[in-house]
Scaffold this active site. Structure first.
Site, PDB file in Angstrom:
ATOM      1  N   ARG A 137       0.839  -1.203   0.000  1.00 50.40           N
ATOM      2  CA  ARG A 137       0.000   0.000   0.000  1.00 50.40           C
ATOM      3  C   ARG A 137       0.872   1.250   0.000  1.00 50.40           C
ATOM      4  O   ARG A 137       2.069   1.194   0.267  1.00 50.40           O
ATOM      5  CB  ARG A 137      -0.900   0.004   1.240  1.00 50.40           C
ATOM      6  CG  ARG A 137      -2.018  -1.007   1.205  1.00 50.40           C
ATOM      7  CD  ARG A 137      -2.800  -1.042   2.510  1.00 50.40           C
ATOM      8  NE  ARG A 137      -2.028  -1.628   3.601  1.00 50.40           N
ATOM      9  CZ  ARG A 137      -2.475  -1.770   4.845  1.00 50.40           C
ATOM     10  NH1 ARG A 137      -3.689  -1.349   5.163  1.00 50.40           N
ATOM     11  NH2 ARG A 137      -1.727  -2.328   5.776  1.00 50.40           N
ATOM     12  N   LYS A 182       1.628   2.046   7.435  1.00 51.86           N
ATOM     13  CA  LYS A 182       1.937   1.265   8.625  1.00 51.86           C
ATOM     14  C   LYS A 182       2.885   2.015   9.551  1.00 51.86           C
ATOM     15  O   LYS A 182       3.543   2.980   9.164  1.00 51.86           O
ATOM     16  CB  LYS A 182       2.552  -0.083   8.233  1.00 51.86           C
ATOM     17  CG  LYS A 182       1.562  -1.024   7.566  1.00 51.86           C
ATOM     18  CD  LYS A 182       0.331  -1.299   8.421  1.00 51.86           C
ATOM     19  CE  LYS A 182       0.633  -2.104   9.669  1.00 51.86           C
ATOM     20  NZ  LYS A 182      -0.570  -2.348  10.499  1.00 51.86           N
ATOM     21  N   HIS A 215      -0.951   1.719  16.137  1.00 51.14           N
ATOM     22  CA  HIS A 215      -1.170   0.535  16.984  1.00 51.14           C
ATOM     23  C   HIS A 215      -0.079   0.434  18.055  1.00 51.14           C
ATOM     24  O   HIS A 215       0.664  -0.538  18.122  1.00 51.14           O
ATOM     25  CB  HIS A 215      -1.214  -0.730  16.124  1.00 51.14           C
ATOM     26  CG  HIS A 215      -2.330  -0.743  15.122  1.00 51.14           C
ATOM     27  ND1 HIS A 215      -3.655  -0.876  15.500  1.00 51.14           N
ATOM     28  CD2 HIS A 215      -2.325  -0.625  13.770  1.00 51.14           C
ATOM     29  CE1 HIS A 215      -4.420  -0.848  14.412  1.00 51.14           C
ATOM     30  NE2 HIS A 215      -3.640  -0.692  13.367  1.00 51.14           N
ATOM     31  N   GLU A 219      -6.075   4.893  13.542  1.00 52.72           N
ATOM     32  CA  GLU A 219      -7.022   3.953  14.157  1.00 52.72           C
ATOM     33  C   GLU A 219      -7.717   4.505  15.395  1.00 52.72           C
ATOM     34  O   GLU A 219      -8.668   3.882  15.885  1.00 52.72           O
ATOM     35  CB  GLU A 219      -6.328   2.627  14.502  1.00 52.72           C
ATOM     36  CG  GLU A 219      -5.388   2.674  15.697  1.00 52.72           C
ATOM     37  CD  GLU A 219      -3.978   3.102  15.340  1.00 52.72           C
ATOM     38  OE1 GLU A 219      -3.109   3.025  16.222  1.00 52.72           O
ATOM     39  OE2 GLU A 219      -3.743   3.514  14.179  1.00 52.72           O
ATOM     40  N   ARG A 240     -25.934  -5.441  19.890  1.00 53.77           N
ATOM     41  CA  ARG A 240     -25.250  -5.673  18.622  1.00 53.77           C
ATOM     42  C   ARG A 240     -25.644  -7.031  18.047  1.00 53.77           C
ATOM     43  O   ARG A 240     -25.838  -7.169  16.831  1.00 53.77           O
ATOM     44  CB  ARG A 240     -23.730  -5.599  18.824  1.00 53.77           C
ATOM     45  CG  ARG A 240     -22.926  -5.820  17.544  1.00 53.77           C
ATOM     46  CD  ARG A 240     -23.301  -4.821  16.467  1.00 53.77           C
ATOM     47  NE  ARG A 240     -22.535  -5.031  15.244  1.00 53.77           N
ATOM     48  CZ  ARG A 240     -22.865  -4.494  14.069  1.00 53.77           C
ATOM     49  NH1 ARG A 240     -23.954  -3.741  13.966  1.00 53.77           N
ATOM     50  NH2 ARG A 240     -22.125  -4.716  13.009  1.00 53.77           N
ATOM     51  N   SER A 297     -20.707 -13.415  24.238  1.00 49.73           N
ATOM     52  CA  SER A 297     -19.293 -13.747  24.398  1.00 49.73           C
ATOM     53  C   SER A 297     -18.963 -13.865  25.886  1.00 49.73           C
ATOM     54  O   SER A 297     -18.941 -12.888  26.620  1.00 49.73           O
ATOM     55  CB  SER A 297     -18.414 -12.679  23.744  1.00 49.73           C
ATOM     56  OG  SER A 297     -17.055 -13.026  23.841  1.00 49.73           O
ATOM     57  N   ALA A 333      -6.848  -9.312  15.045  1.00 45.21           N
ATOM     58  CA  ALA A 333      -6.460  -8.389  16.120  1.00 45.21           C
ATOM     59  C   ALA A 333      -4.970  -8.446  16.441  1.00 45.21           C
ATOM     60  O   ALA A 333      -4.531  -7.837  17.418  1.00 45.21           O
ATOM     61  CB  ALA A 333      -7.268  -8.704  17.384  1.00 45.21           C
ATOM     62  N   ASP A 385      -2.454  -6.965  15.224  1.00 45.48           N
ATOM     63  CA  ASP A 385      -1.747  -5.679  15.284  1.00 45.48           C
ATOM     64  C   ASP A 385      -2.015  -4.935  16.581  1.00 45.48           C
ATOM     65  O   ASP A 385      -1.360  -3.934  16.882  1.00 45.48           O
ATOM     66  CB  ASP A 385      -2.071  -4.793  14.069  1.00 45.48           C
ATOM     67  CG  ASP A 385      -3.556  -4.593  13.851  1.00 45.48           C
ATOM     68  OD1 ASP A 385      -4.355  -4.985  14.714  1.00 45.48           O
ATOM     69  OD2 ASP A 385      -3.923  -4.041  12.791  1.00 45.48           O
ATOM     70  N   VAL A 439      -0.700 -12.398  10.458  1.00 50.02           N
ATOM     71  CA  VAL A 439      -0.128 -11.300   9.675  1.00 50.02           C
ATOM     72  C   VAL A 439      -0.810  -9.992  10.079  1.00 50.02           C
ATOM     73  O   VAL A 439      -2.039  -9.886  10.004  1.00 50.02           O
ATOM     74  CB  VAL A 439      -0.304 -11.554   8.161  1.00 50.02           C
ATOM     75  CG1 VAL A 439       0.190 -10.361   7.353  1.00 50.02           C
ATOM     76  CG2 VAL A 439       0.434 -12.821   7.746  1.00 50.02           C
TER      77      VAL A 439
END
Length: 377
Positions: free
Chosen positions: A15, A75, A96, A118, A203, A220, A268, A270, A299
């Site tokens: 990217r 990144k 992150h 983010e 949700r 959950s 998740a 990252d 990844v």
């Protein structure tokens, strides 16, 4: 303002932080755009495309970093790029920082203003600069999982959609946000049986309506997660707490109950990962490892595998904020935009995003306090 765009150097990160359309927007607003030669090639943008819209191409990353007032990236900076940090530099990228103490320390020491895509957050709680990449990663997580379920790739040899007379595969998704919703779309589209877990009952009701009852939903909790994980052919971790390290919801004991050749894709990663057996980050060139007989895919830059789509989707939402900063200057832009102010993670040596500070056990300083000191000084 001078805006610099270096070439991404993370493993197989194709990217780029700006398109020719983004250059056009900044140049028309009176700013200068410097781009490292070849930065856009992985996304299908050649240097001539940028030059035609007013960008200046430079031969090295060092030239770009040293000449720019604001650096746009995709990144987080890699360790080899830390030497380019300097006081007063604005860095606008995905950061992150929660699992990145060394990067955070380097940003603090050099007094870089680090704005994270983010954590820019609208008043309704949405994350507009994370959303498009979450959409890509969510959809890709199912493609990736389907691929690694194939026997030659190390999987158990299950076709997610099955065929007439054969049961479809079982997909379990933990997290009902943007990633989880898009993963569910893809998995249901392939014909898999899909179970999604989330902590928010409202949700779950929304998702039940969206998917007209085709999606199985569960609250959950540790019991339900354990039961769902045990039967999963493909487990997708899709948990996000903005700015904070992802909670470890799937224990090693749970993973041990999965049948050999099952696949885990932890989107998740990252943010540190939500699966206990995800104990290392993988890359596009070496994407998986096997633990307890289960294929693990970890990844952190999943959208980098589809750079053309990802770059255009990302820059559609990042460039308007970059234009705000360039047009108004940093301080005024932050004062005028609360969403943009929430994106500031580090400024003048202070960590100004509470979740990052808590994740790294660092002092937290509210941005208003720093801005007040800056104005007074």
């Amino acid at each position: 303002m001078i805006i610099g765009v270096p070439k991404e150097i993370k493993n197989n990160e194709n990217r780029v932080a700006i398109t020719p359309a983004g250059v056009d927007a900044l140049v028309l607003a009176g700013h200068e755009v410097l781009i490292e030669r070849g930065a856009g090639e992985g996304s299908g943008f050649v240097d001539e495309d940028y030059v035609a819209h007013g960008a200046k191409m430079l031969d090295s990353a060092e030239q770009v970093w040293s000449s720019a007032d604001m650096i746009l990236k995709v990144k987080e900076p890699q360790p080899s790029e830390y030497r380019y940090f300097r006081e007063g530099l604005i860095l606008f990228t995905y950061l992150h920082l929660a699992p990145e103490p060394e990067l955070t320390q380097a940003l603090m020491e050099k007094k870089v203003t680090a704005i994270a895509y983010e954590t820019i957050q609208l008043d309704n709680g949405s994350l507009p600069l994370l959303t498009p990449m979450s959409e890509v990663a969510g959809r890709m997580s199912v493609q990736i999982g389907a691929q690694f379920l194939e026997k030659p790739k190390g999987g158990k040899g299950v076709l997610l959609g099955g065929v007439p007379g054969v049961l479809p595969g079982e997909v379990v998704i933990i997290g009902g946000g943007v990633v989880g919703t898009n993963a569910a779309k893809m998995a249901l589209g392939l014909g898999a049986n899909v179970t999604l877990l989330d902590i928010n009952p409202d949700r779950l009701r929304q998702l039940d309506d969206i998917f007209h009852g085709r999606l199985r939903t569960l609250m959950s909790n540790s019991y339900n997660i354990a039961q769902a994980v045990k039967k999963a052919d493909l487990l997708i971790g899709a948990v996000l707490i903005p700015g904070r390290r992802a909670p470890r919801l799937v224990t090693e004991e749970m993973v041990k109950t999965m049948t050999p050749g099952s696949v885990i894709v932890d989107v998740a990663i990252d943010q540190g990962g939500s699966i206990e057996t995800i104990d290392r980050i993988t890359t596009h060139s070496d994407p998986i490892y096997v633990k307890h007989g289960v294929v693990h895919y970890a990844v952190p830059n999943i959208p980098g595998a589809v750079p053309r789509t990802s770059t255009i989707a990302l820059t559609n939402v990042t460039i308007p904020y970059a234009v705000q900063i360039a047009n108004k200057g940093l301080e005024q832009a932050l004062r005028d935009s609360r969403p943009l102010a929430k994106g500031v993670n580090v400024i003048q040596g202070h960590v100004t995003y509470q979740a990052v500070a808590e994740s790294l056990n660092l002092p937290y300083t509210p941005l208003d306090d720093v801005m007040g000191q800056a104005l007074a000084g």
